[in-house]
Motif scaffolding. Structure first.
Motif, mmCIF file in Angstrom:
data_model
loop_
_atom_site.group_PDB
_atom_site.id
_atom_site.type_symbol
_atom_site.label_atom_id
_atom_site.label_comp_id
_atom_site.label_asym_id
_atom_site.label_seq_id
_atom_site.Cartn_x
_atom_site.Cartn_y
_atom_site.Cartn_z
ATOM 1 N N UNK A 45 -7.115 -92.616 80.893
ATOM 2 C CA UNK A 45 -8.044 -93.745 80.877
ATOM 3 C C UNK A 45 -7.292 -95.019 80.513
ATOM 4 N N UNK A 46 -8.028 -96.111 80.453
ATOM 5 C CA UNK A 46 -7.382 -97.382 80.172
ATOM 6 C C UNK A 46 -7.500 -98.284 81.381
ATOM 7 N N UNK A 47 -7.650 -97.691 82.544
ATOM 8 C CA UNK A 47 -7.823 -98.479 83.758
ATOM 9 C C UNK A 47 -9.295 -98.713 84.068
ATOM 10 N N UNK A 48 -10.161 -98.313 83.198
ATOM 11 C CA UNK A 48 -11.583 -98.586 83.416
ATOM 12 C C UNK A 48 -12.376 -97.405 83.923
ATOM 13 N N UNK A 49 -11.855 -96.224 83.837
ATOM 14 C CA UNK A 49 -12.661 -95.060 84.167
ATOM 15 C C UNK A 49 -12.118 -94.262 85.321
ATOM 16 N N UNK A 50 -12.804 -93.203 85.764
ATOM 17 C CA UNK A 50 -14.053 -92.716 85.195
ATOM 18 C C UNK A 50 -13.824 -91.928 83.910
ATOM 19 N N UNK A 98 -12.716 -88.533 77.869
ATOM 20 C CA UNK A 98 -11.493 -89.206 78.317
ATOM 21 C C UNK A 98 -10.545 -89.508 77.163
ATOM 22 N N UNK A 99 -11.015 -89.482 75.930
ATOM 23 C CA UNK A 99 -10.104 -89.690 74.808
ATOM 24 C C UNK A 99 -9.554 -88.349 74.315
#
Ligand SMILES: *Cc1c(COP(=O)(O)O)cnc(C)c1O
Length: 480
Positions: free
Chosen positions: A275-280, A268-269
């Motif tokens: 990302x940043x909203x908690x996943x997935x 995800x990076x």
């Protein structure tokens, strides 16, 4: 000042016209198809019209912030733009409707993607085999440490210490502790790096693993890595690579060649999942050959004819998650890697490093730069020069929100006082970077001319200063 948005329940009004659905057919009446104990007299579903629902959620979506709205230089998180084509591919119903229990012969395409992504990541990182079960980086750390622990115990060794530099991400000691190890912190030297002379004092026969991030969280490449790997291995310990910063070296250097025995990669990076909203997310773990027999089951294999799930991994640590991991995240990573190709991945790294160094050189006029060497994909400034004016970097971060910019990471890494950790990523233009410098200049002018506006920021956001620890300390996970 934006208007307050009511909760959807507060919009409830029985008398409002709503859409009326026809009564269900006789055979489909709830009392016919549901067991008695699951029937309810009524459900507290708000009665609202369609347009109210649309407005409610559209308004809420405008209260958020994301990389699609503006600059997001949150250091260490690699908040780069994720090409929409990858979302489109991952939204294809042939993938989204695939049930994890689909028989192997009917899921050959999905298994092929997992297998080939493993091959691609092995090539990028210099590892031999990957598992895709871990859901994020921290989960990957835990998985790898359990693998290493099983390997050491199998050799009859009870080593119980994990070494981490003082610049490490908090997940490193947390994972070590979850895996049943004790963590000892190694101080960085004046270059901001792990120094072999200092490391030597901490190495002994009780050390199981040294966990390193390279480039580290100061954005600096650990130059002594070959020497460090030699020392760690000579002592019989293993070397673990926290791959969160892979965006800074991808295509140019490989943890496998540096001597690392196991790695995680944050798909995800580095590899295109918002990302940043908690996943997935996904935190696949790659290992060198000698650790292969300890990977979680099942692994995905190819026999030259078909892809299959292999549960016969001799010393497996077992499962670390249901099924095979977050498949759609893998799919986006695979699409991203295939679209960019070898040259594209290198170019990504080049641009990420160029952007970071450009911004570093521009911003060092306004803040202290405690480690002034060339950086990789991120750098860390110190705002301690502002303390005499009564301003904290927290105030600067909050004021940036008023200018429509997401603040950098602040107060991390812990070894820099009043730290501002900035990662522009490769996807930003010079125009955006220059604009950011201009915004910083403006805010520093405000600090001199009208400090209260900075101290009380933000002013233009839906909510003002929040209690940043309350949610973590008072665990209320539903609305009453
Ligand atoms: C993000 C990050 C982690 C943890 O990864 P998650 O995917 O958030 O669990 C670990 N180390 C570093 C340096 C990171 O930036």
């Amino acid at each position: 000042m934006k208007k307050k948005i009511p909760l959807i329940k507060e919009l409830n009004n029985d008398e409002k016209p709503t859409i009326h659905l026809p009564e269900p057919l006789e055979d489909f009446l709830p009392e016919k198809i549901l067991p008695k104990d699951l029937l309810r007299e009524s459900l507290p579903i708000p009665q609202i019209s369609e347009i109210e629902v649309v407005r409610h959620f559209t308004n809420l979506s405008h209260m958020g912030y994301g990389v699609d709205l503006g600059f997001y230089p949150l250091g260490s998180c690699t908040m780069k733009y994720n090409p929409k084509i990858n979302e489109e591919i991952a939204n294809n119903e042939y993938f989204t409707d695939l049930h994890p229990y689909t028989p192997e012969e009917l899921s050959q395409g999905a298994l092929e993607i997992i297998y080939k992504l493993g091959e691609a990541l092995s090539k990028i990182t210099g590892m031999d085999k990957f598992t895709f079960q871990p859901s994020a980086g921290a989960h990957g750390e835990l998985t790898a440490l359990l693998i290493i622990k099983a390997y050491l115990r199998n050799k009859g060794e009870n080593r119980n210490i994990v070494l981490v530099p003082d610049s490490a991400h908090g997940t490193n000691p947390a994972s070590a502790s979850m895996a049943g190890f004790e963590t000892i912190e190694i101080p960085s030297d004046e270059r901001g790096l792990v120094n072999p002379n200092i490391l030597g004092k901490y190495l002994n026969k009780n050390v199981a693993v040294l966990m390193l991030t390279n480039p580290n969280t100061l954005g600096l490449f650990e130059k002594d890595i070959l020497k460090i790997a030699q020392m760690v291995h000579d002592e019989g310990a293993l070397l673990y690579y926290d791959g969160a910063n892979l965006n800074g070296i991808m295509g140019y250097a490989r943890p496998g060649d540096m001597g690392f025995d196991a790695v995680h990669v944050n798909l995800h990076k580095t590899f295109s999942t918002p990302h940043g909203g908690g996943g997935p997310g996904a935190g696949p773990v790659g290992v060198k050959d000698f650790l292969k027999d300890y990977l979680p089951v099942p692994t995905v294999e190819y026999d030259g004819n078909k892809y299959y799930l292999n549960y016969q991994v001799p010393k497996t640590i077992g499962r670390v998650r249901t099924f095979y991991g977050n498949f759609l995240v893998m799919l986006k990573a695979y699409a991203y890697i295939r679209l960019l190709g070898d040259e594209g991945l290198k170019k990504t790294t080049e641009m990420a490093v160029l952007n970071a160094n450009y911004l570093k050189e521009k911003l060092k006029a306004y803040f202290e730069l405690p480690y002034p060497s060339i950086c990789k994909h991120e750098f860390v400034l110190s705002g301690k020069n502002l303390k005499e004016k009564g301003i904290k970097v927290l105030d600067i971060a909050k004021r940036l929100l008023d200018y429509g910019v997401h603040p950098p990471t602040i107060y991390f890494p812990l070894i820099v006082e009043e730290a501002l950790m900035i990662e522009p990523t490769e996807t930003e233009t010079k125009y955006t970077l220059d604009e950011f410098v201009e915004i910083i200049r403006n805010i520093l002018k405000e600090v001199d001319e009208n400090p209260d506006i900075v101290k009380n920021a933000p002013h233009n956001t839906p909510v003002k200063r929040l209690n940043e620890v309350y949610a973590a300390k008072v665990l209320k996970v539903n609305w009453k």
